[in-house]
Design a protein around this motif. Sequence first.
Motif, short mmCIF file in Angstrom:
data_model
loop_
_atom_site.label_atom_id
_atom_site.label_comp_id
_atom_site.label_asym_id
_atom_site.label_seq_id
_atom_site.Cartn_x
_atom_site.Cartn_y
_atom_site.Cartn_z
N ASN A 33 84.57 -21.04 74.19
CA ASN A 33 85.61 -21.64 74.35
C ASN A 33 85.74 -22.80 75.49
N ALA A 34 84.84 -23.11 75.73
CA ALA A 34 84.41 -24.35 76.74
C ALA A 34 85.36 -24.12 78.06
N ALA A 35 85.39 -22.83 78.34
CA ALA A 35 86.23 -22.36 79.37
C ALA A 35 85.68 -22.49 80.84
N LEU A 36 84.55 -23.57 80.91
CA LEU A 36 84.36 -23.96 82.27
C LEU A 36 84.08 -25.19 82.49
N GLN A 37 83.92 -25.73 83.39
CA GLN A 37 83.62 -27.27 83.51
C GLN A 37 82.54 -27.35 84.92
N CYS A 38 83.07 -27.32 85.94
CA CYS A 38 81.98 -27.49 87.12
C CYS A 38 81.70 -26.33 87.28
N GLY A 39 82.25 -24.98 86.93
CA GLY A 39 81.56 -23.69 87.00
C GLY A 39 81.82 -23.07 88.35
N TYR A 40 82.23 -23.47 89.36
CA TYR A 40 82.46 -23.01 90.56
C TYR A 40 83.40 -21.74 90.52
N CYS A 41 84.63 -21.98 89.75
CA CYS A 41 85.44 -20.55 89.74
C CYS A 41 84.98 -19.75 88.71
N THR A 42 84.02 -19.99 87.82
CA THR A 42 83.77 -19.39 86.74
C THR A 42 83.46 -17.79 87.05
N PRO A 43 82.57 -17.42 87.94
CA PRO A 43 82.31 -16.18 88.38
C PRO A 43 83.53 -15.29 88.71
N GLY A 44 84.09 -15.89 89.53
CA GLY A 44 85.51 -15.11 90.01
C GLY A 44 86.51 -14.95 88.71
N MET A 45 86.48 -15.91 87.88
CA MET A 45 87.44 -15.68 86.69
C MET A 45 87.10 -14.92 85.79
N LEU A 46 85.76 -14.74 85.53
CA LEU A 46 84.86 -13.66 84.86
C LEU A 46 85.37 -12.52 85.10
N MET A 47 85.20 -12.20 86.41
CA MET A 47 85.36 -10.83 87.06
C MET A 47 86.79 -10.41 87.06
N SER A 48 87.90 -11.26 87.23
CA SER A 48 89.03 -11.09 86.96
C SER A 48 89.41 -10.42 85.73
N ALA A 49 88.95 -11.50 84.86
CA ALA A 49 89.35 -11.28 83.39
C ALA A 49 88.23 -9.69 82.76
N LYS A 50 87.23 -9.57 83.39
CA LYS A 50 86.52 -8.38 82.97
C LYS A 50 87.33 -7.11 83.41
N ALA A 51 87.85 -7.08 84.64
CA ALA A 51 88.44 -6.08 85.22
C ALA A 51 89.80 -5.78 84.36
N LEU A 52 90.40 -6.66 83.96
CA LEU A 52 91.46 -6.54 83.03
C LEU A 52 91.17 -5.88 81.44
N LEU A 53 90.04 -6.36 81.17
CA LEU A 53 89.68 -5.92 79.67
C LEU A 53 89.25 -4.50 80.14
#
Length: 155
Positions: free
Chosen positions: A95-115
């Motif tokens: 989904n091209a849900a990343l650009q610079c990538g700096y926030c991506t690890p934190g975003m992934l972990m918040s979403a993973k905790a939800l799932l």
Amino acid sequence: MSHKISFSVNGEKYTVEVEANKTLLNLIREDLNLTGTKEGCGAGECGSCTIIIDNKAINSCMMLAVEADGKEILTVEGLAKNGVLDELQQAFINNAALQCGYCTPGMLMSAKALLMRNPNPTEAEIKEAISGNLCRCTGYKAIVDAVKEAAENTK
């Protein structure tokens, strides 16, 4: 004064001596050399340092390392298994849900905790789960779409 603590990160057990004022973020990055977890603001506002502790998303910059004693910790490095990306990681790519990538690890972990706690979240629940994570690049739509895709693929 240092304290001896034991915990697990990404399934690996550790016992370390830490100073009482050391943050969990610094322990993860400096002592364990797991640099996927990022420091953004250092004040719990941006979510770049989000990890999962005992199945809950936590800002590691706001937690002292001594508080991790006896805990199960998951960092972004622990998402992929045997060289295969987690469904969520793949959905971020799709989904091209990343650009610079700096926030991506934190975003992934918040979403993973939800799932982990809700494998079929609504869009509102996804937005709430990532609301503590700031992204200056994507506009969030692609991130929400990626979490939706990951939820669909894990049914």
